[in-house]
Enzyme design. Structure first.
Site, PDB file in Angstrom:
ATOM      1  N   HIS A 112      44.543  25.972  51.527  1.00 34.13           N
ATOM      2  CA  HIS A 112      44.454  26.351  53.036  1.00 34.13           C
ATOM      3  C   HIS A 112      43.033  25.882  53.265  1.00 34.13           C
ATOM      4  O   HIS A 112      41.904  26.440  52.838  1.00 34.13           O
ATOM      5  CB  HIS A 112      44.726  27.806  53.061  1.00 34.13           C
ATOM      6  CG  HIS A 112      46.162  28.096  53.160  1.00 34.13           C
ATOM      7  ND1 HIS A 112      46.604  29.030  53.744  1.00 34.13           N
ATOM      8  CD2 HIS A 112      46.981  27.663  52.310  1.00 34.13           C
ATOM      9  CE1 HIS A 112      47.938  29.081  53.347  1.00 34.13           C
ATOM     10  NE2 HIS A 112      48.430  28.128  52.327  1.00 34.13           N
ATOM     11  N   TYR A 118      44.690  37.506  59.081  1.00 34.53           N
ATOM     12  CA  TYR A 118      44.100  38.730  58.761  1.00 34.53           C
ATOM     13  C   TYR A 118      43.785  39.473  60.083  1.00 34.53           C
ATOM     14  O   TYR A 118      43.295  39.041  61.124  1.00 34.53           O
ATOM     15  CB  TYR A 118      42.669  38.931  58.212  1.00 34.53           C
ATOM     16  CG  TYR A 118      42.622  38.295  56.695  1.00 34.53           C
ATOM     17  CD1 TYR A 118      42.666  37.294  56.285  1.00 34.53           C
ATOM     18  CD2 TYR A 118      42.468  39.507  55.800  1.00 34.53           C
ATOM     19  CE1 TYR A 118      42.516  36.874  55.143  1.00 34.53           C
ATOM     20  CE2 TYR A 118      42.223  39.162  54.498  1.00 34.53           C
ATOM     21  CZ  TYR A 118      42.598  37.742  54.024  1.00 34.53           C
ATOM     22  OH  TYR A 118      42.231  37.426  52.567  1.00 34.53           O
ATOM     23  N   LYS A 149      39.233  38.991  46.142  1.00 40.57           N
ATOM     24  CA  LYS A 149      38.357  38.752  45.177  1.00 40.57           C
ATOM     25  C   LYS A 149      38.502  39.141  43.584  1.00 40.57           C
ATOM     26  O   LYS A 149      37.901  38.608  42.644  1.00 40.57           O
ATOM     27  CB  LYS A 149      37.203  39.279  45.592  1.00 40.57           C
ATOM     28  CG  LYS A 149      36.332  38.605  46.829  1.00 40.57           C
ATOM     29  CD  LYS A 149      35.486  37.251  46.441  1.00 40.57           C
ATOM     30  CE  LYS A 149      35.452  36.575  47.651  1.00 40.57           C
ATOM     31  NZ  LYS A 149      36.081  35.445  47.965  1.00 40.57           N
ATOM     32  N   PRO A 193      41.594  44.836  48.003  1.00 38.36           N
ATOM     33  CA  PRO A 193      41.935  43.439  48.198  1.00 38.36           C
ATOM     34  C   PRO A 193      41.688  42.631  49.431  1.00 38.36           C
ATOM     35  O   PRO A 193      42.074  41.434  49.535  1.00 38.36           O
ATOM     36  CB  PRO A 193      43.695  43.574  48.142  1.00 38.36           C
ATOM     37  CG  PRO A 193      44.022  44.969  48.274  1.00 38.36           C
ATOM     38  CD  PRO A 193      42.836  45.718  47.985  1.00 38.36           C
ATOM     39  N   TYR A 242      34.472  33.795  51.485  1.00 38.21           N
ATOM     40  CA  TYR A 242      35.840  33.710  51.178  1.00 38.21           C
ATOM     41  C   TYR A 242      36.236  32.547  50.306  1.00 38.21           C
ATOM     42  O   TYR A 242      36.976  32.927  49.430  1.00 38.21           O
ATOM     43  CB  TYR A 242      36.391  33.786  52.620  1.00 38.21           C
ATOM     44  CG  TYR A 242      38.058  33.896  52.553  1.00 38.21           C
ATOM     45  CD1 TYR A 242      38.579  35.339  52.457  1.00 38.21           C
ATOM     46  CD2 TYR A 242      38.899  32.832  52.372  1.00 38.21           C
ATOM     47  CE1 TYR A 242      39.617  35.622  52.546  1.00 38.21           C
ATOM     48  CE2 TYR A 242      40.124  33.441  52.164  1.00 38.21           C
ATOM     49  CZ  TYR A 242      40.642  34.630  52.272  1.00 38.21           C
ATOM     50  OH  TYR A 242      42.020  34.577  52.150  1.00 38.21           O
TER      51      TYR A 242
HETATM   52  P1  RFL Z   1      44.588  42.634  34.689  1.00 39.30           P
HETATM   53  O1  RFL Z   1      45.321  41.907  35.637  1.00 39.30           O
HETATM   54  O2  RFL Z   1      44.618  44.302  34.971  1.00 39.30           O
HETATM   55  O3  RFL Z   1      44.828  42.665  33.204  1.00 39.30           O
HETATM   56  C1  RFL Z   1      44.756  43.547  32.188  1.00 39.30           C
HETATM   57  C2  RFL Z   1      45.699  43.545  31.129  1.00 39.30           C
HETATM   58  O4  RFL Z   1      45.238  44.492  30.175  1.00 39.30           O
HETATM   59  C3  RFL Z   1      46.546  45.262  29.772  1.00 39.30           C
HETATM   60  N1  RFL Z   1      46.092  46.397  29.229  1.00 39.30           N
HETATM   61  C4  RFL Z   1      45.925  46.669  27.966  1.00 39.30           C
HETATM   62  N2  RFL Z   1      46.072  45.954  26.772  1.00 39.30           N
HETATM   63  C5  RFL Z   1      46.250  46.581  25.560  1.00 39.30           C
HETATM   64  N3  RFL Z   1      45.982  47.738  25.406  1.00 39.30           N
HETATM   65  C6  RFL Z   1      45.522  48.713  26.364  1.00 39.30           C
HETATM   66  N4  RFL Z   1      45.301  49.836  26.298  1.00 39.30           N
HETATM   67  C7  RFL Z   1      45.470  48.040  27.569  1.00 39.30           C
HETATM   68  N5  RFL Z   1      45.563  48.550  28.884  1.00 39.30           N
HETATM   69  C8  RFL Z   1      45.719  47.557  29.747  1.00 39.30           C
HETATM   70  C9  RFL Z   1      47.281  45.135  31.096  1.00 39.30           C
HETATM   71  O5  RFL Z   1      48.663  45.255  30.468  1.00 39.30           O
HETATM   72  C10 RFL Z   1      46.941  43.826  31.451  1.00 39.30           C
HETATM   73  O6  RFL Z   1      47.803  42.737  31.071  1.00 39.30           O
HETATM   74  O7  RFL Z   1      43.120  42.639  34.734  1.00 39.30           O
HETATM   75  P2  RFL Z   1      42.047  41.064  34.987  1.00 39.30           P
HETATM   76  O8  RFL Z   1      42.692  40.283  33.745  1.00 39.30           O
HETATM   77  O9  RFL Z   1      40.704  41.735  34.751  1.00 39.30           O
HETATM   78  O10 RFL Z   1      42.664  40.483  36.010  1.00 39.30           O
HETATM   79  C11 RFL Z   1      42.333  41.294  37.395  1.00 39.30           C
HETATM   80  C12 RFL Z   1      43.067  40.672  38.467  1.00 39.30           C
HETATM   81  O11 RFL Z   1      44.414  41.121  37.752  1.00 39.30           O
HETATM   82  C13 RFL Z   1      42.981  41.587  39.715  1.00 39.30           C
HETATM   83  O12 RFL Z   1      41.842  41.704  40.148  1.00 39.30           O
HETATM   84  C14 RFL Z   1      43.568  40.794  40.972  1.00 39.30           C
HETATM   85  O13 RFL Z   1      44.917  41.022  40.949  1.00 39.30           O
HETATM   86  C15 RFL Z   1      43.167  41.451  42.401  1.00 39.30           C
HETATM   87  N6  RFL Z   1      43.783  40.925  43.322  1.00 39.30           N
HETATM   88  C16 RFL Z   1      43.735  39.767  43.960  1.00 39.30           C
HETATM   89  N7  RFL Z   1      42.566  38.982  43.350  1.00 39.30           N
HETATM   90  C17 RFL Z   1      42.342  37.793  43.918  1.00 39.30           C
HETATM   91  O14 RFL Z   1      41.464  37.158  43.282  1.00 39.30           O
HETATM   92  N8  RFL Z   1      42.842  37.365  45.156  1.00 39.30           N
HETATM   93  C18 RFL Z   1      43.988  37.703  45.605  1.00 39.30           C
HETATM   94  O15 RFL Z   1      44.250  37.210  46.611  1.00 39.30           O
HETATM   95  C19 RFL Z   1      44.262  39.378  45.068  1.00 39.30           C
HETATM   96  N9  RFL Z   1      45.252  39.762  45.558  1.00 39.30           N
HETATM   97  C20 RFL Z   1      45.088  41.547  43.829  1.00 39.30           C
HETATM   98  C21 RFL Z   1      45.691  41.000  44.976  1.00 39.30           C
HETATM   99  C22 RFL Z   1      45.416  42.653  43.122  1.00 39.30           C
HETATM  100  C23 RFL Z   1      46.699  43.226  43.892  1.00 39.30           C
HETATM  101  N10 RFL Z   1      47.130  44.411  43.312  1.00 39.30           N
HETATM  102  C24 RFL Z   1      48.481  44.727  42.972  1.00 39.30           C
HETATM  103  C25 RFL Z   1      46.134  45.463  42.912  1.00 39.30           C
HETATM  104  C26 RFL Z   1      46.707  41.612  45.714  1.00 39.30           C
HETATM  105  C27 RFL Z   1      47.274  42.766  45.018  1.00 39.30           C
HETATM  106  C28 RFL Z   1      48.458  43.426  45.772  1.00 39.30           C
HETATM  107  C1  PHB Z   2      48.006  37.690  48.720  1.00 38.78           C
HETATM  108  O1  PHB Z   2      48.720  36.746  49.350  1.00 38.78           O
HETATM  109  O2  PHB Z   2      48.701  38.480  47.730  1.00 38.78           O
HETATM  110  C2  PHB Z   2      46.855  38.063  49.156  1.00 38.78           C
HETATM  111  C3  PHB Z   2      46.217  37.102  50.206  1.00 38.78           C
HETATM  112  C4  PHB Z   2      45.043  37.565  50.662  1.00 38.78           C
HETATM  113  C5  PHB Z   2      44.335  38.787  50.468  1.00 38.78           C
HETATM  114  C6  PHB Z   2      45.156  39.642  49.346  1.00 38.78           C
HETATM  115  C7  PHB Z   2      46.170  39.368  48.929  1.00 38.78           C
HETATM  116  O3  PHB Z   2      43.161  39.181  50.861  1.00 38.78           O
END
Ligand code: RFL
Ligand code: PHB
Length: 396
Positions: free
Chosen positions: A74, A203, A299, A295, A387
């Site tokens: 995008h 957004y 980031k 979110p 961004y």
């Molecule tokens: P994770 O993905 O939480 O992975 C951690 C892993 O550790 C495991 N774990 C354990 N393992 C062993 N023993 C234990 N006691 C443990 N406790 C936990 C877990 O099961 C898991 O597999 O952390 P990591 O690797 O640092 O990654 C971070 C990302 O997952 C997170 O920051 C993003 O998902 C945030 N986020 C977004 N980030 C972006 O860069 N771009 C986005 O568009 C974006 N959108 C989002 C998001 C997060 C969202 N949610 C659900 C919080 C949208 C959403 C809705």
């Molecule tokens: C997503 O597509 O899940 C998404 C996109 C933009 C954001 C957060 C999540 O800022």
């Protein structure tokens, strides 16, 4: 039962898997210990937006082929408010950079395949994971699997276990400075079967609060709207969701949402969190274990990638040159980029949401900020460069 490796990585999220793969490419052995099953982590819906530096890094590491084929680049985003949609030309304002929409669980599948193909073990389904002797020279990680106690003796521990994992807690509380801000709202997220409503993410800010139109594939769309922090998924039947999204996206330009059957609903807490320090002894935190962003700036995963790029390089220098210099500076360097993204995520959140109890002045400030962003090239450029992602620090 004890096994030996150079780096024991706790957590098979983006941070842990990427760290293992980057270490392997430098000839450093690791074992990944993950509490969930492979099916569970490959099926959890999370992030969607990858920054430019993250996509570049994944390409350089040889794990970007499917992302390039199936992800969607995008070149801009929409900012909708006051009945109009404005375009921020990310590509034009950043000298040709863009973001890529590619679901996190698809990236997880790619990374798990790469890590297993490297011959690295991922211990899925590990229970009662605990860290030992991280401030000595022989740290270890203990856990249970299939009813037996196991131990991995290692030289370093990568704490990549997300916000709720045990790694951060293994740093003595007196040495940790933690910053936490909880926002008085949550996000309600849906996945639905429908064509895209817009070619680029939108957004939206309205008096009813924030809304976001994102996408996954030409047939599956992802949308979010601000809800109350105590809301439950069952409070929001489909018709109420669409009515709210329509109201948040209302505009004078005749643009409407394309609606379709909703097949997934979730509620996401909104907080900013930073743990300083990100290291102690032979333990190094990366990703959500050290910091959380709301979110709104997309980031979190990208910050995890930035941490890991730095940490993997520092570990590489340690093993190649027997030098701890970069390892010793890891937290001090990583935290600068963390705070930049924390600030950007807070800024986007504050600018686009409405919070109960705010005074009229605050609301007018918000509108003035939005007007400035869409009328000043300098302001739009600042948003765009944040961004699409600032360069990873300390990475050549
Ligand atoms: P994770 O993905 O939480 O992975 C951690 C892993 O550790 C495991 N774990 C354990 N393992 C062993 N023993 C234990 N006691 C443990 N406790 C936990 C877990 O099961 C898991 O597999 O952390 P990591 O690797 O640092 O990654 C971070 C990302 O997952 C997170 O920051 C993003 O998902 C945030 N986020 C977004 N980030 C972006 O860069 N771009 C986005 O568009 C974006 N959108 C989002 C998001 C997060 C969202 N949610 C659900 C919080 C949208 C959403 C809705
Ligand atoms: C997503 O597509 O899940 C998404 C996109 C933009 C954001 C957060 C999540 O800022």
């Amino acid at each position: 039962m004890a096994t030996r490796t150079q780096v024991c990585i706790i957590g098979a999220g983006p941070a842990g898997l990427l760290l293992s793969h980057m270490l392997h490419l430098q000839g450093i052995e690791s074992i990944v210990v993950e509490q969930q099953t492979r099916a569970a982590i490959e099926g959890t819906i999370k992030a969607g937006v990858l920054e430019h530096p993250t996509v570049e890094l994944l390409g350089q590491l040889g794990v970007g082929a499917r992302l390039r084929r199936e992800g969607f680049a995008h070149r801009g985003i929409g900012l909708a408010f006051g009945g109009r949609r404005h375009r921020i030309d990310l590509h034009g304002l950043t000298g040709g950079k863009s973001i890529t929409v590619y679901p996190q669980h698809e990236l997880i599948k790619d990374l798990i395949a790469a890590v297993l193909a490297n011959g690295t073990a991922i211990e899925f389904g590990a229970g009662a994971v605990s860290l030992h002797d991280i401030d000595g020279i022989h740290p270890s990680v203990r856990y249970t699997r299939d009813g037996t106690g196991r131990e991995i003796r290692c030289e370093f521990v990568g704490g990549c276990d997300g916000f709720h994992g045990p790694s951060r807690q293994a740093i003595p509380a007196a040495l940790r400075q933690e910053y936490l801000k909880v926002y008085p709202c949550a996000w309600f997220g849906i996945l639905c079967h429908a064509p895209p409503s817009s070619e680029e993410l939108v957004y939206a800010h309205s008096e009813r609060g924030f809304g976001l139109v994102s996408t996954r594939t030409p047939a599956v769309q992802r949308m979010y709207f601000q809800c109350a922090p105590g809301d439950q998924v069952d409070d929001w039947p489909d018709e109420r969701i669409w009515a709210e999204l329509r109201a948040r996206m209302a505009n004078d330009e005749g643009w409407t949402l394309k609606e379709g059957p909703i097949f997934k609903k979730d509620i996401i807490a909104m907080r900013s969190f930073v743990c300083e320090t990100m290291q102690h002894g032979r333990l190094f935190l990366a990703g959500d274990s050290a910091h959380i962003v709301p979110p709104t700036g997309a980031k979190g995963l990208n910050l995890a990638a930035g941490d890991v790029a730095l940490l993997a390089r520092a570990l590489g220098r340690y093993y190649r040159h027997n030098s701890r210099t970069d390892l010793d500076r890891y937290s001090a360097i990583a935290i600068k980029r963390v705070w930049r993204s924390e600030h950007f995520s807070w800024f986007m959140t504050s600018m686009l949401h409405e919070f109960a109890g705010e005074d009229a002045m605050t609301r007018r400030f918000r509108r003035a900020q939005l007007d400035y962003l869409v009328s000043s090239r300098a302001a739009a450029t600042s948003l765009a460069e944040n961004y699409v992602g600032l360069p990873f620090v300390g990475v050549e």
